[in-house]
Design a protein around this motif. Structure first.
Motif, PDB file in Angstrom:
ATOM      1  N   HIS A  15       0.799  -1.213   0.000  1.00  0.00           N
ATOM      2  CA  HIS A  15       0.000   0.000   0.000  1.00  0.00           C
ATOM      3  C   HIS A  15       0.840   1.275   0.000  1.00  0.00           C
ATOM      4  O   HIS A  15       0.383   2.319  -0.410  1.00  0.00           O
ATOM      5  N   ASP A  16       2.092   1.187   0.443  1.00  0.00           N
ATOM      6  CA  ASP A  16       2.920   2.383   0.435  1.00  0.00           C
ATOM      7  C   ASP A  16       3.782   2.492  -0.817  1.00  0.00           C
ATOM      8  O   ASP A  16       4.530   3.423  -0.996  1.00  0.00           O
ATOM      9  N   GLU A  17       3.643   1.537  -1.717  1.00  0.00           N
ATOM     10  CA  GLU A  17       4.392   1.554  -2.979  1.00  0.00           C
ATOM     11  C   GLU A  17       3.585   2.332  -4.009  1.00  0.00           C
ATOM     12  O   GLU A  17       2.426   2.024  -4.270  1.00  0.00           O
ATOM     13  N   PRO A  18       4.169   3.380  -4.606  1.00  0.00           N
ATOM     14  CA  PRO A  18       3.396   4.177  -5.566  1.00  0.00           C
ATOM     15  C   PRO A  18       3.115   3.394  -6.843  1.00  0.00           C
ATOM     16  O   PRO A  18       3.878   2.496  -7.207  1.00  0.00           O
ATOM     17  N   PRO A  19       2.014   3.722  -7.518  1.00  0.00           N
ATOM     18  CA  PRO A  19       1.718   3.062  -8.794  1.00  0.00           C
ATOM     19  C   PRO A  19       2.737   3.493  -9.848  1.00  0.00           C
ATOM     20  O   PRO A  19       3.458   4.456  -9.663  1.00  0.00           O
ATOM     21  N   ALA A  20       2.777   2.757 -10.932  1.00  0.00           N
ATOM     22  CA  ALA A  20       3.673   3.114 -12.026  1.00  0.00           C
ATOM     23  C   ALA A  20       3.407   4.563 -12.428  1.00  0.00           C
ATOM     24  O   ALA A  20       2.267   5.025 -12.415  1.00  0.00           O
ATOM     25  N   GLU A 124     -25.109   6.626  -1.242  1.00  0.00           N
ATOM     26  CA  GLU A 124     -23.859   7.111  -0.678  1.00  0.00           C
ATOM     27  C   GLU A 124     -22.861   5.967  -0.483  1.00  0.00           C
ATOM     28  O   GLU A 124     -21.678   6.085  -0.821  1.00  0.00           O
ATOM     29  N   ALA A 125     -23.326   4.845   0.039  1.00  0.00           N
ATOM     30  CA  ALA A 125     -22.439   3.699   0.269  1.00  0.00           C
ATOM     31  C   ALA A 125     -21.894   3.161  -1.051  1.00  0.00           C
ATOM     32  O   ALA A 125     -20.697   2.862  -1.167  1.00  0.00           O
ATOM     33  N   ASP A 126     -22.744   3.037  -2.057  1.00  0.00           N
ATOM     34  CA  ASP A 126     -22.313   2.516  -3.348  1.00  0.00           C
ATOM     35  C   ASP A 126     -21.375   3.505  -4.042  1.00  0.00           C
ATOM     36  O   ASP A 126     -20.352   3.112  -4.615  1.00  0.00           O
ATOM     37  N   ALA A 127     -21.702   4.798  -3.979  1.00  0.00           N
ATOM     38  CA  ALA A 127     -20.835   5.818  -4.583  1.00  0.00           C
ATOM     39  C   ALA A 127     -19.472   5.826  -3.892  1.00  0.00           C
ATOM     40  O   ALA A 127     -18.433   5.915  -4.554  1.00  0.00           O
ATOM     41  N   ASP A 128     -19.470   5.700  -2.576  1.00  0.00           N
ATOM     42  CA  ASP A 128     -18.209   5.660  -1.829  1.00  0.00           C
ATOM     43  C   ASP A 128     -17.344   4.501  -2.320  1.00  0.00           C
ATOM     44  O   ASP A 128     -16.150   4.668  -2.604  1.00  0.00           O
ATOM     45  N   ARG A 129     -17.957   3.329  -2.442  1.00  0.00           N
ATOM     46  CA  ARG A 129     -17.224   2.140  -2.890  1.00  0.00           C
ATOM     47  C   ARG A 129     -16.677   2.322  -4.300  1.00  0.00           C
ATOM     48  O   ARG A 129     -15.495   2.066  -4.567  1.00  0.00           O
ATOM     49  N   ARG A 130     -17.506   2.801  -5.204  1.00  0.00           N
ATOM     50  CA  ARG A 130     -17.094   2.933  -6.605  1.00  0.00           C
ATOM     51  C   ARG A 130     -16.037   4.021  -6.798  1.00  0.00           C
ATOM     52  O   ARG A 130     -15.099   3.856  -7.582  1.00  0.00           O
ATOM     53  N   ILE A 131     -16.205   5.139  -6.117  1.00  0.00           N
ATOM     54  CA  ILE A 131     -15.247   6.237  -6.305  1.00  0.00           C
ATOM     55  C   ILE A 131     -13.922   5.918  -5.624  1.00  0.00           C
ATOM     56  O   ILE A 131     -12.854   6.215  -6.161  1.00  0.00           O
ATOM     57  N   ARG A 132     -13.973   5.277  -4.464  1.00  0.00           N
ATOM     58  CA  ARG A 132     -12.708   4.844  -3.836  1.00  0.00           C
ATOM     59  C   ARG A 132     -11.972   3.851  -4.732  1.00  0.00           C
ATOM     60  O   ARG A 132     -10.744   3.843  -4.779  1.00  0.00           O
ATOM     61  N   ALA A 133     -12.705   3.037  -5.461  1.00  0.00           N
ATOM     62  CA  ALA A 133     -12.076   2.073  -6.373  1.00  0.00           C
ATOM     63  C   ALA A 133     -11.297   2.789  -7.478  1.00  0.00           C
ATOM     64  O   ALA A 133     -10.287   2.261  -7.963  1.00  0.00           O
ATOM     65  N   LEU A 134     -11.737   3.982  -7.858  1.00  0.00           N
ATOM     66  CA  LEU A 134     -11.011   4.749  -8.874  1.00  0.00           C
ATOM     67  C   LEU A 134      -9.609   5.106  -8.395  1.00  0.00           C
ATOM     68  O   LEU A 134      -8.699   5.253  -9.200  1.00  0.00           O
ATOM     69  N   ALA A 135      -9.450   5.260  -7.093  1.00  0.00           N
ATOM     70  CA  ALA A 135      -8.161   5.652  -6.522  1.00  0.00           C
ATOM     71  C   ALA A 135      -7.438   4.473  -5.868  1.00  0.00           C
ATOM     72  O   ALA A 135      -6.491   4.670  -5.106  1.00  0.00           O
ATOM     73  N   ALA A 136      -7.840   3.271  -6.186  1.00  0.00           N
ATOM     74  CA  ALA A 136      -7.294   2.081  -5.527  1.00  0.00           C
ATOM     75  C   ALA A 136      -5.792   1.915  -5.715  1.00  0.00           C
ATOM     76  O   ALA A 136      -5.120   1.341  -4.858  1.00  0.00           O
ATOM     77  N   ASP A 137      -5.241   2.420  -6.803  1.00  0.00           N
ATOM     78  CA  ASP A 137      -3.810   2.264  -7.049  1.00  0.00           C
ATOM     79  C   ASP A 137      -2.970   3.383  -6.438  1.00  0.00           C
ATOM     80  O   ASP A 137      -1.752   3.392  -6.602  1.00  0.00           O
ATOM     81  N   THR A 139      -1.400   5.574  -3.218  1.00  0.00           N
ATOM     82  CA  THR A 139      -0.988   5.341  -1.831  1.00  0.00           C
ATOM     83  C   THR A 139      -1.885   6.169  -0.915  1.00  0.00           C
ATOM     84  O   THR A 139      -2.624   7.060  -1.371  1.00  0.00           O
ATOM     85  N   ASP A 140      -1.824   5.907   0.374  1.00  0.00           N
ATOM     86  CA  ASP A 140      -2.579   6.707   1.339  1.00  0.00           C
ATOM     87  C   ASP A 140      -2.200   8.180   1.226  1.00  0.00           C
ATOM     88  O   ASP A 140      -3.070   9.053   1.283  1.00  0.00           O
ATOM     89  N   CYS A 143      -3.754   9.654  -1.910  1.00  0.00           N
ATOM     90  CA  CYS A 143      -5.195   9.850  -1.704  1.00  0.00           C
ATOM     91  C   CYS A 143      -5.444  11.096  -0.868  1.00  0.00           C
ATOM     92  O   CYS A 143      -6.344  11.892  -1.178  1.00  0.00           O
ATOM     93  N   ALA A 144      -4.667  11.270   0.190  1.00  0.00           N
ATOM     94  CA  ALA A 144      -4.824  12.451   1.044  1.00  0.00           C
ATOM     95  C   ALA A 144      -4.533  13.722   0.255  1.00  0.00           C
ATOM     96  O   ALA A 144      -5.271  14.713   0.367  1.00  0.00           O
ATOM     97  N   ALA A 145      -3.482  13.715  -0.554  1.00  0.00           N
ATOM     98  CA  ALA A 145      -3.142  14.884  -1.361  1.00  0.00           C
ATOM     99  C   ALA A 145      -4.238  15.173  -2.390  1.00  0.00           C
ATOM    100  O   ALA A 145      -4.633  16.331  -2.580  1.00  0.00           O
ATOM    101  N   LEU A 146      -4.731  14.137  -3.050  1.00  0.00           N
ATOM    102  CA  LEU A 146      -5.808  14.311  -4.030  1.00  0.00           C
ATOM    103  C   LEU A 146      -7.046  14.880  -3.363  1.00  0.00           C
ATOM    104  O   LEU A 146      -7.695  15.787  -3.893  1.00  0.00           O
ATOM    105  N   SER A 147      -7.376  14.374  -2.181  1.00  0.00           N
ATOM    106  CA  SER A 147      -8.533  14.863  -1.444  1.00  0.00           C
ATOM    107  C   SER A 147      -8.394  16.349  -1.115  1.00  0.00           C
ATOM    108  O   SER A 147      -9.329  17.129  -1.296  1.00  0.00           O
ATOM    109  N   LEU A 148      -7.218  16.739  -0.645  1.00  0.00           N
ATOM    110  CA  LEU A 148      -6.984  18.158  -0.323  1.00  0.00           C
ATOM    111  C   LEU A 148      -7.055  19.042  -1.562  1.00  0.00           C
ATOM    112  O   LEU A 148      -7.656  20.120  -1.533  1.00  0.00           O
TER     113      LEU A 148
END
Length: 160
Positions: A15-20, A124-137, A139-140, A143-148
């Protein structure tokens, strides 16, 4: 990697390894394509409950407020006739109700019914699951930087 080798499953990556490294699309293309991905995910969420994306947005706005029709139209960026039709359809489905506004007997406020609140929670639950899946690759930290960054863009431009 050879063409016939299967890529590692996303969960296999530390999880701490960045995507390609992805090519920079530029701010316009990147945000536009991200918007398409999010809208596609939201369209699927809405379709599962037989709703349109604008009906999903209506329920989202009503989760934490009971606006008047004018305020609701402003939030959803719709004209008076469009918001009236949208609320009419949602009311017929038992998702929302109109009540007289306490400050003006001629105005109405729109709120979720129990059925509408349940639908909003499911969406809300389904949207949360689907949108989080977009950012699955990501790192934490990514994700935090993208959110900000996304929050900064939204707060500078939001009608909500």
């Amino acid at each position: 990697m050879p063409h016939d080798a299967a890529p590692a499953a996303p969960s296999a990556r530390a999880h701490d390894e960045p995507p390609a490294h992805a090519a920079d699309l530029g701010i316009v293309d990147a945000l536009a394509q991200l918007s398409f991905l999010v809208q596609n995910a939201l369209g699927k969420v809405a379709a599962e409950l037989g709703l349109s994306v604008i009906q999903l947005r209506l329920l989202g706005v009503l989760r934490d407020r009971e606006p008047g029709m004018r305020e609701l139209a402003r939030h959803l960026e719709l004209d008076k006739s469009s918001i009236t039709g949208l609320v009419d359809r949602a009311e017929r489905r038992g998702l929302v109700r109109r009540t007289p506004a306490p400050h003006d007997g001629r105005a109405v406020q729109v709120s979720l019914t129990d059925e509408g609140r349940a639908a909003a929670r499911a969406l809300e639950a389904d949207a949360d699951r689907r949108i989080r899946a977009l950012a699955a690759d990501l790192t934490d930290e990514q994700c935090a930087a993208l959110s900000l960054l996304a929050s900064a863009v939204v707060s500078g431009n939001s009608a909500l």
